[in-house]
Design an enzyme around this catalytic site. Sequence first.
Site, PDB file in Angstrom:
ATOM      1  N   GLU A 125      12.894 -22.661 -38.931  1.00  0.00           N
ATOM      2  CA  GLU A 125      11.530 -23.254 -38.560  1.00  0.00           C
ATOM      3  C   GLU A 125      12.273 -24.640 -37.660  1.00  0.00           C
ATOM      4  O   GLU A 125      12.846 -25.162 -37.629  1.00  0.00           O
ATOM      5  CB  GLU A 125      10.844 -23.748 -39.663  1.00  0.00           C
ATOM      6  CG  GLU A 125      10.537 -22.489 -40.694  1.00  0.00           C
ATOM      7  CD  GLU A 125       9.599 -21.389 -40.105  1.00  0.00           C
ATOM      8  OE1 GLU A 125       9.196 -21.603 -38.792  1.00  0.00           O
ATOM      9  OE2 GLU A 125       8.926 -20.538 -40.898  1.00  0.00           O
TER      10      GLU A 125
ATOM     11  N   ASP B 183      17.428 -12.234 -41.221  1.00  0.00           N
ATOM     12  CA  ASP B 183      16.781 -12.939 -42.048  1.00  0.00           C
ATOM     13  C   ASP B 183      16.070 -12.023 -43.239  1.00  0.00           C
ATOM     14  O   ASP B 183      16.057 -10.655 -42.843  1.00  0.00           O
ATOM     15  CB  ASP B 183      15.949 -13.836 -41.738  1.00  0.00           C
ATOM     16  CG  ASP B 183      14.990 -13.441 -40.625  1.00  0.00           C
ATOM     17  OD1 ASP B 183      14.813 -12.199 -40.567  1.00  0.00           O
ATOM     18  OD2 ASP B 183      14.389 -14.048 -39.893  1.00  0.00           O
TER      19      ASP B 183
ATOM     20  N   HIS C  19      10.619 -20.481 -33.694  1.00  0.00           N
ATOM     21  CA  HIS C  19      11.245 -20.403 -34.886  1.00  0.00           C
ATOM     22  C   HIS C  19      12.568 -19.132 -34.315  1.00  0.00           C
ATOM     23  O   HIS C  19      11.896 -18.434 -33.401  1.00  0.00           O
ATOM     24  CB  HIS C  19      11.061 -20.132 -36.278  1.00  0.00           C
ATOM     25  CG  HIS C  19      10.414 -18.876 -36.429  1.00  0.00           C
ATOM     26  ND1 HIS C  19       9.349 -18.666 -37.702  1.00  0.00           N
ATOM     27  CD2 HIS C  19      10.523 -17.512 -35.957  1.00  0.00           C
ATOM     28  CE1 HIS C  19       9.270 -17.413 -37.615  1.00  0.00           C
ATOM     29  NE2 HIS C  19       9.725 -16.653 -36.697  1.00  0.00           N
TER      30      HIS C  19
ATOM     31  N   ASN D 222       5.943 -20.580 -33.434  1.00  0.00           N
ATOM     32  CA  ASN D 222       6.293 -21.946 -33.587  1.00  0.00           C
ATOM     33  C   ASN D 222       7.689 -22.414 -32.974  1.00  0.00           C
ATOM     34  O   ASN D 222       8.141 -23.468 -33.200  1.00  0.00           O
ATOM     35  CB  ASN D 222       6.219 -22.614 -34.825  1.00  0.00           C
ATOM     36  CG  ASN D 222       7.139 -21.724 -35.856  1.00  0.00           C
ATOM     37  OD1 ASN D 222       7.801 -21.096 -35.585  1.00  0.00           O
ATOM     38  ND2 ASN D 222       7.103 -22.361 -37.250  1.00  0.00           N
TER      39      ASN D 222
HETATM   40  P1  PGA Z   1       6.994 -11.093 -34.188  1.00  0.00           P
HETATM   41  O1  PGA Z   1       7.927 -12.373 -34.851  1.00  0.00           O
HETATM   42  O2  PGA Z   1       8.018 -10.118 -33.495  1.00  0.00           O
HETATM   43  O3  PGA Z   1       6.368 -10.410 -35.497  1.00  0.00           O
HETATM   44  O4  PGA Z   1       6.136 -11.683 -33.365  1.00  0.00           O
HETATM   45  C1  PGA Z   1       8.833 -12.887 -34.098  1.00  0.00           C
HETATM   46  C2  PGA Z   1       9.676 -13.735 -35.003  1.00  0.00           C
HETATM   47  O5  PGA Z   1       9.145 -14.451 -35.972  1.00  0.00           O
HETATM   48  O6  PGA Z   1      10.862 -14.227 -34.756  1.00  0.00           O
END
Ligand code: PGA
Length: 265
Positions: A165, A87, A160, A158
């Site tokens: 999301e 992404d 995702h 959350n």
């Molecule tokens: P993070 O993000 O590695 O910064 O915790 C993980 C994600 O959002 O997939």
Amino acid sequence: MRESPKGRPTPLPSGHRLHRRATAHAAAVFVAEHIARVIEHHAGLRAGGRAVLGLATGKTPIGVYDELARLHEGGLSFANVETFNLDEYWPIALDHPASFHRFMHEQLFDRVDIPRGMRHVPNGSVPEGAIERHAADYEASITRAGGVQLQLLGIGGNGHIGFNEPGSPRSGRTRRVTLAAQTRADNAGAFGDQDAVPTHAITMGIGTILDARAIVVLAIGKRKADIVRAALLGPITEDVPASLLRTHRAVHWVLDADAASALPQ
Ligand code: PGA
């Protein structure tokens, strides 16, 4: 590991493995060594054999990229590797300090020898009218490469995966999405404050992710303990995108002790 109605742990889906490591470093080394084996396997299969990796950004994979860079210094070649990132924010300039394009160069691409043209990150600078075409082209490049062999994934607070999301469709493909408020808050650090975080992103879909032949999910830290538990033991639902990974046939869940701390022993 899945909880039965009486609350007793039942096994993970067949084809899934849970790897608990004492520290974040040990978890990252485990994942990097797994990736290195995939790269070497494909290089050894036949001349020109290519390893197609799906890559992630965020805090979680930084230790993995450090270790891959170290393995490269020790002789691991990435000359046969093609990569597709999950992404990118939209809109964002390629060279914005918080862009995933820039992150990937700093954390991995500038430290190893993946050939130019073989490193794909969704382009957050395409104009709105060109997003749909860009997303379709991204999917087509993955297909042309023969599909992703190993997808590295983190889990958002959350649930995702990529920027899919809660509520994202299980069959979704690469497309523009709106970021959840929690995601913008979680990622505010890189932008200075939450209002500066782009409102949208371009992300592989959950369907794109589930097409990978194998998946490695890495979760590190206490702040991931509850969502890891929900992903592994809660209902399989689009409300917790990471729980949909339980429908895939080959997933390694790699957790440090903190991320595993809400799971049964
Ligand atoms: P993070 O993000 O590695 O910064 O915790 C993980 C994600 O959002 O997939």
